[in-house]
Enzyme design. Structure first.
Site, short mmCIF file in Angstrom:
data_model
loop_
_atom_site.label_atom_id
_atom_site.label_comp_id
_atom_site.label_asym_id
_atom_site.label_seq_id
_atom_site.Cartn_x
_atom_site.Cartn_y
_atom_site.Cartn_z
N ASP A 13 0.82 -1.22 0.00
CA ASP A 13 0.00 0.00 0.00
C ASP A 13 0.85 1.27 0.00
OD1 ASP A 13 -2.23 -1.68 0.18
OD2 ASP A 13 -2.14 -1.66 2.37
N HIS A 43 -4.53 -2.09 -5.71
CA HIS A 43 -3.89 -0.85 -6.17
C HIS A 43 -4.97 0.19 -6.41
CE1 HIS A 43 -0.01 -2.62 -6.95
NE2 HIS A 43 -0.31 -3.20 -8.09
P1 GTP Z 1 -0.76 -2.89 -2.90
O1 GTP Z 1 -0.48 -3.47 -4.23
O2 GTP Z 1 -2.01 -3.43 -2.27
O3 GTP Z 1 0.39 -2.99 -1.97
O4 GTP Z 1 -1.17 -1.29 -3.04
P2 GTP Z 1 -0.52 0.07 -3.62
O5 GTP Z 1 0.94 0.14 -3.29
O6 GTP Z 1 -0.86 0.23 -5.06
O7 GTP Z 1 -1.24 1.21 -2.75
P3 GTP Z 1 -2.80 1.50 -2.50
O8 GTP Z 1 -3.37 2.01 -3.76
O9 GTP Z 1 -3.45 0.36 -1.82
O10 GTP Z 1 -2.70 2.64 -1.37
C1 GTP Z 1 -2.12 3.88 -1.57
C2 GTP Z 1 -3.15 4.98 -1.29
O11 GTP Z 1 -2.50 6.24 -1.34
C3 GTP Z 1 -4.25 5.07 -2.34
O12 GTP Z 1 -5.42 5.53 -1.74
C4 GTP Z 1 -3.71 6.12 -3.33
O13 GTP Z 1 -4.72 6.80 -4.07
C5 GTP Z 1 -3.02 7.07 -2.38
N1 GTP Z 1 -1.85 7.76 -2.93
C6 GTP Z 1 -0.80 7.26 -3.65
N2 GTP Z 1 0.14 8.21 -3.84
C7 GTP Z 1 -0.31 9.33 -3.23
C8 GTP Z 1 0.22 10.64 -3.05
O14 GTP Z 1 1.34 10.97 -3.48
N3 GTP Z 1 -0.54 11.53 -2.34
C9 GTP Z 1 -1.77 11.21 -1.84
N4 GTP Z 1 -2.44 12.15 -1.17
N5 GTP Z 1 -2.30 9.99 -1.98
C10 GTP Z 1 -1.58 9.06 -2.66
P1 IMP Z 2 -2.72 -12.64 2.52
O1 IMP Z 2 -1.67 -12.24 1.54
O2 IMP Z 2 -4.13 -12.35 2.06
O3 IMP Z 2 -2.54 -14.06 2.98
O4 IMP Z 2 -2.54 -11.75 3.84
C1 IMP Z 2 -1.39 -11.89 4.67
C2 IMP Z 2 -0.98 -10.51 5.24
O5 IMP Z 2 -0.51 -9.67 4.20
C3 IMP Z 2 -2.14 -9.74 5.90
O6 IMP Z 2 -1.61 -8.99 6.99
C4 IMP Z 2 -2.60 -8.80 4.79
O7 IMP Z 2 -3.22 -7.65 5.32
C5 IMP Z 2 -1.27 -8.47 4.12
N1 IMP Z 2 -1.39 -8.11 2.69
C6 IMP Z 2 -1.52 -8.97 1.65
N2 IMP Z 2 -1.57 -8.29 0.48
C7 IMP Z 2 -1.45 -6.99 0.80
C8 IMP Z 2 -1.41 -5.79 0.01
O8 IMP Z 2 -1.46 -5.79 -1.22
N3 IMP Z 2 -1.28 -4.62 0.68
C9 IMP Z 2 -1.17 -4.59 2.04
N4 IMP Z 2 -1.20 -5.68 2.83
C10 IMP Z 2 -1.34 -6.87 2.20
MG MG Z 3 -3.01 -1.73 -1.70
#
Ligand code: GTP
Ligand code: IMP
Ligand code: MG
Length: 333
Positions: A13, A43
């Site tokens: 995240d 994402h």
């Molecule tokens: P996973 O693949 O689940 O690990 O997720 P991710 O790395 O793609 O991130 P995810 O989208 O779950 O969470 C990031 C959050 O931050 C989202 O709500 C985005 O819209 C937000 N976000 C990303 N970059 C920025 C930024 O520079 N500023 C702000 N305000 N929000 C951001």
């Molecule tokens: P699982 O991958 O669903 O088995 O979850 C195992 C752990 O990884 C839990 O703590 C989840 O919250 C975390 N996790 C898995 N995928 C993500 C992701 O994409 N973003 C953040 N946490 C994740």
């Molecule tokens: Mg995410």
């Protein structure tokens, strides 16, 4: 550079979806290919007034000239994938490797109860049990599923053909370094190795074919689910700082702590980072919101970035200043 790998440096995240959606429009890769665990990822891509929450499709789908691929190391939920291909307008350019594993109802059920759910805090998406069955050599593969037949390709072959033609390939990681099954806070981790080497293995890219590794950090640390987190803040403190967030897949509140230099240093080594991206600079420094030029940042934001570069000894090349894919400062040459 022809091949760029983007991975998370903390607990997932970090905002990889946003960084990838920007790079996909800016660098015009002909292929955006996803590695990582499976639909446990969530994402977020923001493009103007449109917000996309993606679990299976690569975040590079916005570039209509790019093929969006899923590598053989990723497990797929066909229902989620087909829905996203349709909803996000990726028909005709979204494909999966024939060796992607398949999540079935039984995997989702096994992931929604017992220790996985209660102790580890899994996402309940079936990803872990499907990877367990893959290790047992009993998991079905994409090539066995009629509904996927028109989406099947040889992903490693497509990647290597593109690289031979000197085309850009963007490799998209999911989760984050400290959720890695090998390098993370075991047992509170995901079911795969998710550092850059693992992501490359997922898509069939060997170490000497990688040109750039961008490790994405948020300007503070967040974590969903259980597991250790140094200097974790109390919920009231998180909300006072304006750092409250909710999981994309599960809607759970994200835990938070300040930027952790020890973890960041380790993530840089484990991933062989060549560049760093920092997201959510605007949340730490509100007057940086929407800025696209480094010179426009205030003194505190610049010091924060300089401290990261001095400590981690890797250039901070990309800065996120808002959720939109274009709220970015790009300092790459
Ligand atoms: P996973 O693949 O689940 O690990 O997720 P991710 O790395 O793609 O991130 P995810 O989208 O779950 O969470 C990031 C959050 O931050 C989202 O709500 C985005 O819209 C937000 N976000 C990303 N970059 C920025 C930024 O520079 N500023 C702000 N305000 N929000 C951001
Ligand atoms: P699982 O991958 O669903 O088995 O979850 C195992 C752990 O990884 C839990 O703590 C989840 O919250 C975390 N996790 C898995 N995928 C993500 C992701 O994409 N973003 C953040 N946490 C994740
Ligand atoms: Mg995410």
């Amino acid at each position: 550079m022809p091949s760029t790998v983007v991975v998370g440096g903390f607990f997932g995240d970090e905002g990889k979806g946003k960084i990838i959606s920007y790079l996909t429009m800016k660098d015009n890769p002909t292929i955006v290919v996803r590695g990582g665990a499976g639909p446990n990822a969530g994402h977020t891509v923001v493009d103007g007034d449109k917000i996309y929450k993606i679990r299976m499709l690569p975040s590079g789908f916005l570039n209509k000239n790019a093929k969006v691929l899923i590598g053989p190391g990723v497990v797929i939920n066909p229902e989620v994938l087909l829905k996203e291909i349709k909803e996000f307008g990726a028909s005709g350019r979204a494909f999966v490797d024939r060796h992607c594993g398949i999540i079935e109802e039984t995997h989702i059920q096994r992931d929604s109860c017992g220790d996985l759910k209660e102790k580890i805090g899994s996402t309940g998406s079936g990803t872990g049990p499907a990877n367990a069955d893959r290790a047992m050599r009993t998991l079905k593969l994409a090539k066995d599923i009629p509904s996927l037949s028109k989406f099947i390709v040889d992903v490693p072959h497509l990647i290597h053909s593109a690289l031979e033609s000197n085309e850009n390939v963007l490799v998209e990681g999911t989760q984050g370094t400290f959720l890695s099954l090998w390098h993370g806070t075991y047992p509170y981790v995901t079911s795969k190795e998710v550092t850059a080497s693992g992501i490359c293995a997922d898509v069939g890219l060997g170490p000497t074919n990688v040109d750039e590794v961008i490790v994405v950090f948020k300007s503070y640390v967040t974590r969903v689910g259980t597991g250790p987190m140094d200097n974790e803040l109390e919920p009231e403190d998180i909300s006072e700082r304006g750092w409250s967030e909710f999981g994309t897949v599960t809607g759970r509140p994200r835990r938070a702590s300040d930027f952790n230099f020890e973890l960041a240093k380790r993530a840089i080594s484990l991933n062989s980072a060549t560049q760093i991206a920092i997201t959510k600079l605007d949340i730490r420094f509100p007057d940086c919101a929407g800025k696209t030029l480094y010179e426009e940042l205030n003194h505190d934001a610049k010091s924060f970035i300089k401290n990261i570069e001095d400590t981690l000894k890797v250039p901070v090349t990309i800065l996120g200043t808002g959720p939109d894919k274009d709220a970015i400062i790009d300092r790459r040459k």
